[in-house]
Design a protein around this motif. Structure first.
Motif, short mmCIF file in Angstrom:
data_model
loop_
_atom_site.label_atom_id
_atom_site.label_comp_id
_atom_site.label_asym_id
_atom_site.label_seq_id
_atom_site.Cartn_x
_atom_site.Cartn_y
_atom_site.Cartn_z
N UNK A 110 0.85 -1.19 0.00
CA UNK A 110 0.00 0.00 0.00
C UNK A 110 0.89 1.24 0.00
N UNK A 111 0.44 2.27 -0.70
CA UNK A 111 1.27 3.46 -0.83
C UNK A 111 1.47 4.16 0.51
N UNK A 112 2.64 4.74 0.67
CA UNK A 112 2.96 5.42 1.91
C UNK A 112 2.33 6.81 1.94
N UNK A 113 2.28 7.38 3.14
CA UNK A 113 1.74 8.71 3.35
C UNK A 113 2.88 9.65 3.72
N UNK A 114 2.62 10.93 3.57
CA UNK A 114 3.65 11.91 3.89
C UNK A 114 3.01 13.17 4.43
N UNK A 115 3.67 13.77 5.42
CA UNK A 115 3.22 15.04 5.98
C UNK A 115 3.94 16.19 5.30
N UNK A 116 3.19 17.22 4.95
CA UNK A 116 3.76 18.41 4.34
C UNK A 116 3.02 19.63 4.86
#
Length: 295
Positions: A110-116
């Protein structure tokens, strides 16, 4: 769906399926997250926070948002408010939430998440958004940018605006303003509520192109077959004879069975102008393909 013993989130999802438009997707995503953490660890405090935050992200994603703000995770709205209180959400603060969500990676593909900047994205969507922003910043909005080597003199510009005023005297000021910008911008968006005449204005746009720059290759498109059909029905058949009927965006881009498109960076659209109706229906995964395929 059977719940895990003592799993507050799963129990709540099962008992409140009616609040979701597509409850199976939320239940399936929750099951996936449990498998990622492991059944024993899935009910620990950190795992509960992450699972709730990602379910809240899914809620926003299904509404067409590319990301979710930390404030929206901490403000559960009406749909998940009860669950938020059950897992002690009011005791969290923004910094603690950012810390917990700052390193999300999954093992099963599953694709990873990222905080921005305090927003939670699926990683590929953040990359797409940055690419689109860069593209928009590189668009030349100067007067002659749209038609390079076909500079519009002040005399011709005045003649064109006078023609618009006379030819389309039935249009209100906002629609005439759209036509006035046709040859001064490489990219623009026409907005308005239902029934305000956005699709109706397309016919006037095509008439303007036909009168002032008939050499331009123009492609009409829409996100769905129904929207493309409605677009064709709103345009005079004589104009469709010249420019061709509207296509779905997938057909315009040459969608293939493997999910990829034949049109893109290495094989761009030959059109000088692309007009897309019902653009608000386009998600970022499709819009990035349009951007990459443009000249």
């Amino acid at each position: 769906m059977a719940s895990n013993d003592g799993d507050i989130i799963t129990d709540w999802l099962v008992q409140n399926e009616q609040v979701f438009r597509e409850p199976a997707d939320f239940l399936a995503f929750n099951s996936y997250l449990i498998s990622e953490f492991g059944v024993a660890q899935a009910t620990e405090e950190k795992a509960l926070i992450i699972r709730y935050a990602l379910l809240r992200w899914l809620e926003f994603h299904k509404q067409g948002f590319v990301c979710i703000e930390m404030e929206d995770i901490l403000d559960p709205g009406t749909m998940m408010r009860e669950l938020y209180h059950q897992i002690d959400g009011p005791t969290w603060d923004k910094e603690a939430l950012i810390h917990v969500l700052s390193d999300l990676s999954f093992t099963s593909g599953f694709e990873s998440f990222e905080l921005e900047d305090g927003r939670l994205y699926m990683k590929r969507h953040l990359s797409f958004e940055n690419e689109i922003v860069k593209w928009l910043k590189n668009v030349d909005y100067s007067l002659d940018s749209f038609l390079p080597n076909r500079g519009i003199s002040e005399l011709i510009w005045n003649e064109y605006t006078e023609w618009v005023a006379q030819e389309f005297s039935d249009l209100d000021t906002p629609k005439k303003r759209v036509l006035a910008h046709l040859f001064s911008m490489q990219f623009f968006i026409v907005t308005g509520g239902p029934g305000t005449g956005k699709t109706f204005t397309f016919e006037r746009i095509l008439k303007s192109y036909q009168r002032w720059h008939p050499e331009l290759k123009i492609q009409l498109a829409a996100p769905t077959g129904k929207a493309a059909k409605r677009m064709n029905e709103s345009i005079d058949s004589s104009l469709l004879d010249v420019y061709g009927e509207a296509k779905t965006i997938h057909r315009m881009l040459g969608a293939r069975h493997d999910g990829r498109f034949s049109k893109g960076v290495k094989n761009r659209l030959i059109s000088d102008v692309v007009i897309i109706d019902e653009a608000s229906m386009i998600d970022i995964d499709l819009f990035i393909q349009v951007v990459r395929a443009l000249k």
